[in-house]
Structures are given as structure tokens and as C-alpha cells.
Design a protein around this motif. Structure first.
Motif, PDB file in Angstrom:
ATOM      1  N   HIS A 320       0.831  -1.203   0.000  1.00 60.41           N
ATOM      2  CA  HIS A 320       0.000   0.000   0.000  1.00 60.41           C
ATOM      3  C   HIS A 320       0.865   1.251   0.000  1.00 60.41           C
ATOM      4  N   ALA A 321       0.302   2.357  -0.471  1.00 60.71           N
ATOM      5  CA  ALA A 321       0.997   3.646  -0.418  1.00 60.71           C
ATOM      6  C   ALA A 321       0.971   4.162   1.021  1.00 60.71           C
ATOM      7  N   PRO A 322       2.063   4.772   1.482  1.00 60.17           N
ATOM      8  CA  PRO A 322       2.099   5.240   2.870  1.00 60.17           C
ATOM      9  C   PRO A 322       1.369   6.562   3.098  1.00 60.17           C
ATOM     10  N   SER A 323       0.945   7.245   2.019  1.00 59.35           N
ATOM     11  CA  SER A 323       0.263   8.527   2.191  1.00 59.35           C
ATOM     12  C   SER A 323      -1.156   8.309   2.696  1.00 59.35           C
ATOM     13  N   LEU A 324      -1.736   9.369   3.275  1.00 61.09           N
ATOM     14  CA  LEU A 324      -3.130   9.300   3.712  1.00 61.09           C
ATOM     15  C   LEU A 324      -4.034   9.342   2.487  1.00 61.09           C
ATOM     16  N   CYS A 325      -5.089   8.564   2.484  1.00 57.20           N
ATOM     17  CA  CYS A 325      -6.020   8.535   1.356  1.00 57.20           C
ATOM     18  C   CYS A 325      -7.082   9.608   1.562  1.00 57.20           C
TER      19      CYS A 325
END
Length: 395
Positions: A320-325
Motif C-alpha cells: 500500500h501507499a504510505p500517504s493518507l487517502c
């Protein structure tokens, strides 16, 4: 099912609201005398394979400070404070005379002073072949820092080793030199490290503020404000306005803005939440001497020993991407979060000396720390960290 699980996690999570508070008297009143039992801390040390140094004032005092329950529960990473007591062995422990003897042990890049350049403030290293006279000249207009001095100067390596053993975490030690009368010896800034500031000679005034909301500058690192061209910004409320005299110790958590000068004592006495009108700065107790202080930093964030890095590592490992969705294809930095949530995610992991409170039930008072099973302790600590990380991510 995922929504239900997430809802259950949120409902069961312990929501910790970060509020800015002044240091309680228990913090300022910590006495760095040996505690009757350090079993849990000895067990934490066993997890790192640490070996003990011979007893000495630095080792004894630093260990007692960081193992104090008030410090761990109410001070560490939460609030700045100055100890009421002075450490007599720290007075003149490192002086300008020592600097004159030792400074050329350091490579030029490790001896620097702040200069203005193209709208910013940067560290300017000394030229090749520099001497103590070069340091004296730079001190006429700015503070000079001896970077990484605790690794290269034997007299300071003793302090570094003591701090390393006390915290069981990555550390470093810098020396800062300021002449009396500087209206600004360090500009307003934040640091990535939790720091213990030990005044050896002279005096220095410190103003420490609450952190601003990270969302006010989402593109900037809250642990690195006030550096380079990031000079126009507002900190939170003023928390401390104190002067440090020889032998005094100040603690500033990572991310708390602070600035210094060597002009005068705070009007009306120290403003540190405890009252107490201290003596005026120019009272003959070091006011006219060069200010020499040690900054002993604990580097949890630099090495990723915090919940934010653990979260990022887990997400990346899971694909998964570590940024906030923030919506389909829209990612946000953690700095978009409110300060209380950002601070919870960026709190250091309970490793090193911070593991001790979570291991206390395995090494009760009266029992031998050596009798505890290190493998059991390690498994229990990993389980605690995993559960705590899940709670904070859910929050």
C-alpha cells in the motif's frame, strides 16, 4: 466487514488528546540520585546486549533522570522543563580553554557557525587549516557549534557513553559556544532530536514554545522548521522563558520551537510554570563568561524509531501507499493531520529505556532482572508495540 472491523478498532481505541501543559513540579524537582531498584531498566538493557560502564557522575545522573517515572510518564516527548537542581560535576566540565585545546581535533566541516545567505540561515563550516583564532572571530557575530564533538573529543566521549548507556538509544553530542551580549544566539527553530542541554560555563536565555499545527505548513517537516529559508513562521504559545547557569539542565522534546540569546535574564524572573523569580543575569555567576553548553540528543526520529515510520513500513510491506487517502488517487502527507494525532503517530517507540515501563511486570522489585527470560521480554515488547501501532493508526 472491513468497515465493521475499522469501526470496532476506532471505538475500542484509546484516544489520547495532546494538550500543551506547563511542566508539573515533579518534573522540575527530579533528583538525579540512584534509585533503589532498576530491574525493569536492567531488563530493557539486556534486550540491547548493553554492558555497564563504571559508576561515574554523568552515568549515574543521566540514568537516574531518564529512569525517573515522572520523566517517562509526563516529560519525555511531551513537555520542556528545567531541573531545579544543579549538577556540580557539570560546572566547567567543558570550557573555552578546552575548546582551544581540542577544536582542531575536529574536521573543518564539524566546526560551523550560522550565516545569512540568499534569504536563509545556514551553517558555514570552517576553512581548511582553521585555528582557535578562527573560532574566536566567528563568535563575534554568531554561535559556533562543534558538531559530533562527543564522538571525537575524549573528554566528551565519556558523556556520550554515559548517555548511550542510560537511554540505550542512538545519541550524539554537540557543543555550542556563544559570547555574552548576542541578541540572537540561535534563531527560532525545531529539531528532530529530544535534547538535554547542560550548561557548563556562562549563561544562556532560552524561550521554548508549543509546536504549531503541522497543517499550517504541510510541505515542511515539523521537526526541521526555522532552517534555511524557512524563517517567517509562528510557533505556538510560549511555554518556557528561562536562563541556564553553569550546572543546570534543560530538556526540550523534538519538534518544540526554541530560540536563544545571551543578553539578559527574563524580566521578572523565570517563566517556567513554577514561578520563582531567579537572580538577574548579570550577577557575577557566569553572565560575563562565554556560554558553553552541551547538547546531548536522542535520535529516535532520525533512525525511524517512531510509530509513523512503523506505520509506513507496514503499509509498504503490504503493498500500500504510505500517504493518507483523501479520495481516489489523492494522497496527503501526515502533516495534514491535527497536531494531537500527528504527535501520537510520531511518538518514539517504546524501545531502549522507554521499554522499561512495559517490562516491569516481568522484573518486579525484589526480583533479579537476570532471572527474567530475555526471549519472553522481547516477545512481550513486540506484541505491545504491534497492538499500540494498530490503535494509533486506527485513531
Amino acid at each position: 466487514a472491513e468497515s465493521a472491523t475499522a469501526g470496532a478498532m476506532l471505538s475500542s481505541a484509546t484516544i489520547c488528546v495532546l494538550t500543551v501543559v506547563l511542566p508539573p513540579p515533579a518534573l522540575r524537582g527530579i533528583r538525579a540520585a540512584p534509585a533503589p531498584s532498576h530491574n525493569a531498566f536492567d531488563l530493557a538493557a539486556a534486550l540491547t546486549g548493553s554492558t555497564s560502564l563504571p559508576p561515574a557522575p554523568w552515568r549515574q545522573s543521566l540514568r537516574t533522570l531518564v529512569t525517573d517515572q515522572s520523566f517517562i510518564a509526563d516529560g519525555w516527548a511531551r513537555v520542556p522543563f528545567k531541573l531545579d537542581e544543579r549538577w556540580p560535576f557539570a560546572i566547567d566540565a567543558y570550557t573555552i580553554a578546552d575548546v582551544e585545546r581540542d577544536v582542531t581535533r575536529l574536521p573543518p566541516m564539524f566546526v560551523a557557525h550560522g550565516v545569512r545567505h540568499e534569504g536563509g540561515i545556514y551553517n558555514c563550516p570552517m576553512p581548511e587549516g582553521f585555528s582557535f583564532a578562527s573560532v574566536e572571530a566567528a563568535m563575534e557575530t554568531s554561535t559556533v557549534v562543534l558538531l559530533n564533538a562527543g564522538f571525537l573529543i575524549p573528554k566528551l566521549a565519556v558523556v556520550s557513553l554515559a548517555m548511550l548507556e542510560a537511554t540505550l538509544l542512538p545519541i550524539w553530542l554537540n557543543v555550542y559556544l556563544s559570547r555574552p551580549g548576542l541578541a540572537r544566539s540561535t534563531q527560532l527553530h525545531t529539531d528532530k532530536q529530544d535534547v538535554f542541554l547542560v550548561q557548563c560555563s556562562g549563561r544562556k536565555r532560552w524561550r521554548v514554545y508549543a509546536p504549531p499545527e503541522p497543517s499550517t505548513a504541510p510541505g515542511l517537516d515539523p521537526f526541521g522548521r526555522g532552517k534555511g529559508t524557512d524563517l517567517e513562521w509562528e510557533p505556538g504559545e510560549l511555554l518556557l522563558d528561562v536562563a541556564t547557569a553553569p550546572g543546570e539542565v534543560l530538556y526540550i522534546p523534538a519538534g518544540f520551537p526554541h530560540e536563544t540569546d545571551t543578553l539578559a535574564f527574563p524580566p521578572g524572573g523565570e517563566q517556567d510554570g513554577g514561578g520563582g523569580g531567579g537572580p538577574p543575569l548579570r550577577d557575577g555567576s557566569g553572565a560575563e563568561e562565554f556560554s558553553v553548553h552541551l547538547t546531548i540528543g536522542v535520535d529516535t526520529h532520525l533512525w525511524g524509531l517512531d510509530y509513523a515510520t512503523l506505520r509506513e513500513s507496514a503499509l509498504v510491506a503490504a503493498g500500500h501507499a504510505p500517504s493518507l487517502c483523501a479520495g481516489p488517487g489523492v494522497g496527503l502527507s501526515l502533516t495534514a493531520l491535527p497536531l494531537r494525532i500527528w504527535s501520537r503517530l510520531n511518538e518514539p517507540l517504546p524501545v531502549g529505556f522507554l521499554a522499561a515501563p512495559h517490562l516491569a511486570y516481568l522484573a518486579p522489585v525484589g526480583a533479579s532482572a537476570a532471572a527474567a527470560d530475555v526471549g519472553v521480554a522481547r516477545a512481550a515488547l513486540v506484541e505491545h508495540i504491534a497492538a499500540e501501532a494498530a490503535r494509533r493508526v486506527a485513531e
